[in-house]
Design an enzyme around this catalytic site. Structure first.
Site, PDB file in Angstrom:
ATOM      1  N   GLU A   1     100.271  61.974   8.737  1.00 10.93           N
ATOM      2  CA  GLU A   1     100.769  61.590   8.383  1.00 10.93           C
ATOM      3  C   GLU A   1     100.294  61.074   6.803  1.00 10.93           C
ATOM      4  O   GLU A   1      99.376  59.790   6.966  1.00 10.93           O
ATOM      5  CB  GLU A   1     102.172  60.487   8.722  1.00 10.93           C
ATOM      6  CG  GLU A   1     103.215  61.285   9.141  1.00 10.93           C
ATOM      7  CD  GLU A   1     104.179  61.131   9.964  1.00 10.93           C
ATOM      8  OE1 GLU A   1     105.358  60.637   9.227  1.00 10.93           O
ATOM      9  OE2 GLU A   1     103.853  59.992  10.693  1.00 10.93           O
TER      10      GLU A   1
ATOM     11  N   CYS B   1     109.418  59.931   7.831  1.00  7.17           N
ATOM     12  CA  CYS B   1     108.425  60.492   8.210  1.00  7.17           C
ATOM     13  C   CYS B   1     109.253  62.093   8.125  1.00  7.17           C
ATOM     14  O   CYS B   1     108.539  62.867   8.967  1.00  7.17           O
ATOM     15  CB  CYS B   1     109.309  60.374   9.819  1.00  7.17           C
ATOM     16  SG  CYS B   1     111.193  60.053  10.193  1.00  7.17           S
TER      17      CYS B   1
ATOM     18  N   GLU C   1     111.839  60.160  18.331  1.00  8.32           N
ATOM     19  CA  GLU C   1     111.788  60.435  17.206  1.00  8.32           C
ATOM     20  C   GLU C   1     110.467  60.038  16.036  1.00  8.32           C
ATOM     21  O   GLU C   1     110.467  59.256  16.180  1.00  8.32           O
ATOM     22  CB  GLU C   1     113.635  60.248  16.196  1.00  8.32           C
ATOM     23  CG  GLU C   1     113.739  61.143  14.738  1.00  8.32           C
ATOM     24  CD  GLU C   1     113.399  60.363  13.507  1.00  8.32           C
ATOM     25  OE1 GLU C   1     111.539  60.874  13.537  1.00  8.32           O
ATOM     26  OE2 GLU C   1     113.748  59.464  13.006  1.00  8.32           O
TER      27      GLU C   1
END
Length: 500
Positions: free
Chosen positions: A403, A304, A270
């Site tokens: 990100e 995330c 993940e």
């Protein structure tokens, strides 16, 4: 922005006084609290004050091997334990987590920084994940398949993999653990867990409650370490570890997959995200603004799956921008233990540097800072950054591809549905996406057109123990939660019975 400029209380002292029975400072291996073999330690600090909370063992390869030894030894008995007995222990563990939610939340907030209200939601969700895993363990069904020859029967069964190596991040130090450890143990596996260096205390507190719930020694082992590469290489390099589950950056995920390849371990990844949050002209403006606040600024933007790129259609752009800015300026920044705080500190100085660099790049390429935009020392010595809004953003900016992992909202204007789907998909990542519309046809078209593992339509929060959490493309593979939660921690065996 509504703010409170008084200096924060020493939260770590509060944690030590109130959480003494769960605030552990030793690794947990083979059912015992142990120091590192070389006696080395590292400090865990409070990001809101930069003050030391505790020192924990800096475990190395030898300690990790000892944990693998314990897990390997415990596996045969644990896999043979009746499912109902495994489920009962897990349910006791979940109940103990709920009973100690205030203590656990204070530990989490002290080491990670998020507001207490968010910590409590995370911990309650973690307990729910363990309870869900306990229930799903009783439903690890196989199949009877029509035979392909006379006098035979064909059946399939699901069996545990063996020793699982789990590596978890700092941004959700409770829920990321329970999402992995709960299903792994429920399926009959044993676990060696390496929590993030910044937030090991939540992991150790969970281990203390698992021990109290009656989990046998060696089934769960916690290796605290500031040597992530050493522990990761030891887990991936040991033949006895048959599964690696990792949540973290795509860069580290690629490395772990490569290291796992020689022994062909089963892996779940993940990884990073770059979530688009799309607001169409026909959206409910009030709900879209509230959703954007909830998605972008939860955990100070350090998630995330939070909104990383906010695309707003030109017909509603100006109105959305004004309303969104007003809502941002109402957010309360401060230490997590302070009442009413909605945004805590970032995790460390590197996080401040990254956000600052992304903002500098964006303003150099045409964006304007409409509110916020700076690190602030108004709340003490912690890593606080003001909730920030910039616009207009464009695809040339770094934050369009990277990100942000901070409380910075970047608004990208767009014209058409086709255009925004193309721009939203123009990323190597594919974890979560969100959009707001009242058009039912558009809801189906856009949801199907977005290349993401999870899509929220008119909803900013997609996580739950009952859903399959995970991404596509370079956001990883495998699913955590939902009916699929135990599948990634089990093997499918086919048996042909002849001579019947």
């Amino acid at each position: 922005m509504a703010t409170t400029k008084k200096k924060p209380a020493k939260a770590e002292t509060h944690a030590q006084n109130d959480n003494a029975h769960l605030l552990k400072n030793r690794a947990y291996i083979n059912g015992a609290w142990v120091s590192a073999k070389n006696k080395k330690t590292f400090d865990v600090t409070n990001p809101a004050t930069q003050e030391k909370i505790a020192s924990v063992p800096d475990c190395n390869a030898a300690d990790t091997k000892a944990a693998i030894d314990a897990a390997f030894t415990a596996f045969p008995a644990w896999r043979k334990t009746l499912v109902k007995d495994r489920a009962n222990i897990l349910r006791k563990w979940a109940a103990l987590i709920e009973a100690n939610i205030d203590v656990l939340a204070n530990i989490l907030t002290t080491e990670q920084g998020k507001p207490l209200a968010e910590s409590k939601v995370e911990i309650s969700g973690g307990a729910a994940m363990i309870e869900w895993a306990a229930e799903e363990a009783r439903r690890m069904y196989g199949d009877t398949i029509p035979a392909f020859k006379d006098g035979a029967r064909v059946i399939t069964t699901r069996e545990p993999i063996g020793v699982v190596g789990a590596i978890t991040p700092w941004n959700f130090p409770h829920s990321m653990i329970t999402r992995k450890v709960g299903p792994a143990i429920a399926a009959g596996n044993t676990v060696v867990l390496k929590p993030a260096e910044a937030t090991p205390l939540s992991a150790l507190a969970l281990a203390a409650l698992a021990h109290q719930a009656g989990l046998p020694k060696g089934v769960l082992n916690i290796v605290t370490s500031a040597q992530a590469k050493v522990v990761g290489a030891t887990l991936t390099g040991d033949d006895r570890v048959r599964k690696i589950s990792f949540t973290g950056s795509t860069e580290v995920g690629r490395l772990l997959v490569a290291q796992s390849a020689p022994t062909l371990k089963k892996v779940s990844m993940e990884l990073g995200g770059n979530a688009p949050f799309i607001v169409f002209d026909d959206a409910d403006l009030e709900k879209a603004v509230a959703g954007a606040i909830a998605s972008k600024f939860r955990n100070a933007g350090q998630t995330c799956i939070c909104a990383n790129r906010l695309y707003v259609q030109k017909g509603i752009y100006t109105e959305f921008l004004k309303s969104f800015q007003k809502s941002i300026e109402k957010l309360k920044l401060g230490t997590g233990q302070e009442k009413g705080v909605q945004i805590g500190p970032l995790i460390n100085h590197d996080a401040i540097d990254k956000v600052t660099a992304l903002l500098k790049d964006a303003t150099g390429k045409g964006a304007k800072v409409l509110t916020g935009g700076h690190k602030t020392d108004d709340y003490g010595l912690g890593w606080f950054f003001e909730p920030t809004l910039i616009a207009p953003a464009n695809q040339k900016m770094r934050l369009a591809r990277e990100e942000i992992f901070g409380p910075v909202a970047a608004i990208f204007p767009f014209k058409t549905e086709e255009e925004v789907i193309k721009r939203a998909n123009d990323t190597e990542f594919g974890l979560a996406a969100y959009f707001y519309t009242k058009d039912l046809g558009r809801a189906f078209r856009v949801a199907e057109g977005l290349e993401y593992g999870m899509v929220g339509v008119n909803e900013p929060v997609v996580s739950s123990e009952s859903i399959p959490f995970g991404g596509v493309k370079q956001s990883g593979y495998g699913r955590e939660g939902g009916p699929q939660s135990l599948e990634d921690y089990s093997l499918l065996k086919y048996t042909l019975l002849g001579g019947i």
